[in-house]
Design an enzyme around this catalytic site. Sequence first.
Site, PDB file in Angstrom:
ATOM      1  CE  LYS A 297      -5.954   4.082 -11.661  1.00 31.61           C
ATOM      2  NZ  LYS A 297      -6.312   3.357 -13.052  1.00 31.61           N
TER       3      LYS A 297
ATOM      4  N   GLY B 191       0.823  -1.182   0.065  1.00 24.66           N
ATOM      5  CA  GLY B 191       0.048   0.041   0.127  1.00 24.66           C
ATOM      6  C   GLY B 191       0.876   1.159  -0.030  1.00 24.66           C
TER       7      GLY B 191
ATOM      8  CB  SER C 226      -5.278   3.265 -16.108  1.00 24.91           C
ATOM      9  OG  SER C 226      -4.287   4.301 -15.687  1.00 24.91           O
TER      10      SER C 226
END
Length: 792
Positions: free
Chosen positions: A762, A379, A719
Amino acid sequence: MRLVNRQDKNQKPDGPRRLKPQRQSPFKDSGQRELPLVPLKGLVIFPNTVVPFFAGRESSVAAVDEAMSSDRLLFLACQKTETEEPEEEDIHPYGTLSRIMQVIKLPDGNIRVLVEGLERGVILKYTKKKPACRVQVVLIPDLKEVTTTTSALMQILQVAFQRYAKYHKKLPQESAAAVDRAEFPDKLADLIATHINIKPETKVELLSIKEPAERLERLSVILEAENEVAALQGKINSEVKKRLEKGQKEYFLNEQIREIHKELGRGDDDVNGARELEAKLQEKPMPEEIREKAQKELKRLSRLAAMSPESGVLRTYLEWICDLPWMEKSEDRKDIDEAEIILNEDHYDLKKAKERILDFIAVHQLKDRMKGPILCFVGPPGTGKTSLGRSVARALGREFVRISLGGVRDEAEIRGHRKTYVGALPGKIIQALKRVGTVNPVFLLDEIDKINSDFRGDPASALLEVLDPEQNFAFADHYMEVPYDLSRVMFITTANSMHNIPHPLRDRMEIIEINGYSDFEKVQIAREFIIPKQLMENGLDWADIKFHKNGIMKIIHGYTMESGVRNLEREIAAIIRKIARKAVKQGYTSDSLQKTAPEGGPENQFTCVVTAGAVPKYLGAEKFQENKVLSDMRPGLAYGLAWTELGGALLTVEAAPLAGSGQLILTGNLGDVMKESAKIALSFIRTYYNRLGLHADFMKDRDLHIHVPEGAIPKDGPSAGITLVTALLSALAGAPMLPGIAMTGEITLTGRLLPVGGIKEKMLAAFRNKLKTVILPADNRKDTEELPAEVL
């Protein structure tokens, strides 16, 4: 008036001292001559010397036979390489005209040839190659002038050669005598060059120099260098001999001291600490295999002198064996409810990680000996990965140990060094286990994605043995030389990104993603964990200090822009320190903390409330602007969402049509993958131009420029495909997008929208930037189930 004789322009200014008639050349005209050639391997023959050599090649034997049948004259040149069939480029051009004195045929078919060097020469060309090689040679005549300069150089060389002869005892005495008797510069140079041990290339260089003074100078430099090397070697040999004698002397003296102690009744003195170590080994619980190895090394130690270097190495090694935990372990906490309470006390949310720890405790109640799980917390920074590992140890009742792998390049830092090296130590794993003192700690390997490798080895490969449950029960540290059981250790690793972890290493671990926090979660973490912790650390836990929710939100939005809470804690700590200074100015000190206030009484207790309006007074102007998104959308502008190691980020994409010739211009420090996405986006638009309301020749007289602002920051990843398509369409149509929309997804040439990763990060980035709508690929619908309700 003084008259001076006219001299030749090449004559030395000091004039000739002695002149003798030149030696008669074997050639009548002393000019060019065609001669048979014999190439020699690693051998250079000089004039004025008699040297034997062996010949076995057909061409060399044919050349000797041809010389013997005529005037016995040969040209001898040294080869550049060791090839058996040398070509012209494999032979040095400079060599020596020689006369055959004797030829002896040997039983093996080779011949031994004794030759006398006559004159130096250089090959002009090769006239014949088979059966005997013949060359056209021009001779270099010996100059018999002895000037003042050459006379001085000759004396220097003769003295230097005498030194050389002293260092090299095997040199024949008659060689030194011949050097002393040499009258001419070239003859002296030839004799010395023949007898000193230098490379063939250097001898060929001496053979090629024509001027006597230059030749003597070059030879004097070479000879002085050889003398310096010989002197240094003699000094080193003398020092080594002295050390050996000193070591032998110390050994005999130590033996005598030992015998004297025995005679005096002091034979029980433990000079090298062997008996003390033996007592430790008897008390230390360890596997029988390890004990046998330790006993063997202990016997070696008892036979060594106390001052011996090996004695110190063995003593340190045995101390490590005595200090390491082999069977000592801590009792695990098996109460699941108590462990859950502890985990919740230390961390907010993190449901997946907490459930995995509770599962481990439950299985441990059913099976005492189990292979330790290898958990990997992945993370952004500041999300509590390292502190979660510490909480796991507290929940299990185990010892906690942490090592950082960031920047580790040397494999020996994991596996240790061989104990024969000076200053050798075990690797970080064994060192940490010695420090913690148990065989079953919680072992945190921090920053595993930042391991590097270079010429010293690959630490990631060494970690495979540590983290693989199928082989870490017999971990081999180079220093310990005995297997160590790591199967009872609970390993936890942390990383910011899975992409930088080598695949074989990632395959051994169970990945648990620790995602970023929403604003609501950050407020809860600040209230329940950060503020009480910072009040305690800054000595204000006795005071009545409150942070309003709007004050915490002001800090989150105006002074931090992150997925974790590290900067949030830093800013809250800065505010509390300023409040502490305010309290001290009002008279609250450590001496008055036993009272409620300096004047006494609860009504005078120090209070402070931090609101949104008070935050800028403590922290100054805002570092980040909340409204990064433009309210007035313009044609060609689109907002995408990106995932980084630091969490989610808003990606602004701008496109503009320009007059041109159909080119695609990309700027903004884009990576290769993102450049490909831009090309795919344009190709997609060109494929479906009619369905998108565009003309077939919309690229005919124009260029399309795509720019991603903040060009100093590298950007890459697939992306952004849908964002690039949207920005291009907006620019071509001249119509802006609706405000408050962001998107993410990978687009293909056929119009498919592929799913992407990092959805939670996101979405949190969109949430932080006040966006109302996010467009996702349909296949990412499952990822939205884990999002906090306030974000959805």
